[in-house]
Write a protein that holds these residues in place. Sequence first.
Motif, PDB file in Angstrom:
ATOM      1  N   LEU A   4       8.631 -99.462  15.973  1.00  0.00           N
ATOM      2  CA  LEU A   4       7.871 -98.233  15.783  1.00  0.00           C
ATOM      3  C   LEU A   4       6.520 -98.417  16.454  1.00  0.00           C
ATOM      4  O   LEU A   4       5.869 -99.443  16.249  1.00  0.00           O
ATOM      5  N   VAL A   5       6.098 -97.447  17.268  1.00  0.00           N
ATOM      6  CA  VAL A   5       4.771 -97.521  17.894  1.00  0.00           C
ATOM      7  C   VAL A   5       3.861 -96.481  17.245  1.00  0.00           C
ATOM      8  O   VAL A   5       4.285 -95.353  16.968  1.00  0.00           O
ATOM      9  N   VAL A   6       2.615 -96.885  16.976  1.00  0.00           N
ATOM     10  CA  VAL A   6       1.672 -96.010  16.276  1.00  0.00           C
ATOM     11  C   VAL A   6       0.342 -95.999  17.020  1.00  0.00           C
ATOM     12  O   VAL A   6      -0.304 -97.038  17.174  1.00  0.00           O
ATOM     13  N   ALA A  31       7.606 -92.676  17.326  1.00  0.00           N
ATOM     14  CA  ALA A  31       6.191 -92.824  17.628  1.00  0.00           C
ATOM     15  C   ALA A  31       5.416 -92.008  16.605  1.00  0.00           C
ATOM     16  O   ALA A  31       5.750 -90.841  16.357  1.00  0.00           O
ATOM     17  N   ALA A  32       4.422 -92.606  15.973  1.00  0.00           N
ATOM     18  CA  ALA A  32       3.595 -91.914  14.989  1.00  0.00           C
ATOM     19  C   ALA A  32       2.157 -91.895  15.485  1.00  0.00           C
ATOM     20  O   ALA A  32       1.731 -92.800  16.208  1.00  0.00           O
ATOM     21  N   HIS A  33       1.400 -90.865  15.082  1.00  0.00           N
ATOM     22  CA  HIS A  33       0.051 -90.691  15.622  1.00  0.00           C
ATOM     23  C   HIS A  33      -1.052 -90.826  14.572  1.00  0.00           C
ATOM     24  O   HIS A  33      -2.223 -90.592  14.876  1.00  0.00           O
ATOM     25  N   ASP A  34      -0.698 -91.194  13.355  1.00  0.00           N
ATOM     26  CA  ASP A  34      -1.707 -91.548  12.355  1.00  0.00           C
ATOM     27  C   ASP A  34      -1.049 -92.446  11.318  1.00  0.00           C
ATOM     28  O   ASP A  34       0.174 -92.610  11.294  1.00  0.00           O
ATOM     29  N   GLY A  35      -1.868 -93.031  10.455  1.00  0.00           N
ATOM     30  CA  GLY A  35      -1.364 -94.007   9.507  1.00  0.00           C
ATOM     31  C   GLY A  35      -0.379 -93.438   8.503  1.00  0.00           C
ATOM     32  O   GLY A  35       0.607 -94.088   8.142  1.00  0.00           O
ATOM     33  N   ALA A  36      -0.621 -92.210   8.035  1.00  0.00           N
ATOM     34  CA  ALA A  36       0.280 -91.609   7.055  1.00  0.00           C
ATOM     35  C   ALA A  36       1.670 -91.408   7.646  1.00  0.00           C
ATOM     36  O   ALA A  36       2.691 -91.721   7.017  1.00  0.00           O
ATOM     37  N   PRO A  47      12.044-100.090  10.681  1.00  0.00           N
ATOM     38  CA  PRO A  47      11.921-100.878  11.918  1.00  0.00           C
ATOM     39  C   PRO A  47      11.751-102.362  11.621  1.00  0.00           C
ATOM     40  O   PRO A  47      11.410-102.746  10.504  1.00  0.00           O
ATOM     41  N   ASP A  48      11.997-103.184  12.630  1.00  0.00           N
ATOM     42  CA  ASP A  48      11.758-104.623  12.519  1.00  0.00           C
ATOM     43  C   ASP A  48      10.301-104.951  12.807  1.00  0.00           C
ATOM     44  O   ASP A  48       9.734-105.880  12.218  1.00  0.00           O
ATOM     45  N   VAL A  49       9.714-104.198  13.745  1.00  0.00           N
ATOM     46  CA  VAL A  49       8.330-104.442  14.177  1.00  0.00           C
ATOM     47  C   VAL A  49       7.597-103.107  14.285  1.00  0.00           C
ATOM     48  O   VAL A  49       8.165-102.120  14.758  1.00  0.00           O
TER      49      VAL A  49
END
Length: 215
Positions: A4-6, A31-36, A47-49
């Motif tokens: 997962l990329v954030v 892909a997420a764009h904030d912590g929540a 995800p693993d990483v």
Amino acid sequence: MRVLVVDDEPMVCAHLRTILTSAEDIEVLDAAHDGAAAVESVVRHLPDVVLMDLRMPGVDGLAAIERIGRLPKRPAVVALTTFDLDSYVIRALRAGASGFLLKSTPPEDLISLVRVAADGHTVLSAAATRRLVAAQAGEQDARDRARTRVRELTERETEVLVCLGEGKSNAQIAKRLCLSEATVKGYVSRMLDKLHCENRTQAGLLAYDAGLVPR
């Protein structure tokens, strides 16, 4: 490996996705764009990483790492930062991050380091660790607490802790101490339990705090 990329910049997420998916053994789940959104995605996709930007509006990366650390099934979280002396980095590592990477990391290195993180190892160079801990210099009370904690360790466990502070993998520790990797894995597991550390990175930082590894 499921990743997962954030990052709050969609272009950064797209760039990371392009790099990582060029490797046959890596899949970028989301892909997420904030912590929540990152925490929600971890719960949904397992995800693993997680590659986690630290400085984001709203729920930042540090808060997200702390929340992920409370989940029953936790992925390896690697903090992403622009500067290797980012003040958030130490806090992220203490919150449970498995290490940190600069956003300027070359693509081929990024892929290999994600693999290292997925295997449960620290993604942090020894030199970078020394700089980060040096930024915490003067906290004598923290050193005293660390020394008290490591007194519970056996001589062999202390040797393993020093190796973790140097960023060594289980294979490298086994070679140095003339042990099998399975034996090293057992020592690491028992040592983390004794020290109440969530992962190898926290134990490695404790080795620095206790003065077991030269700065």
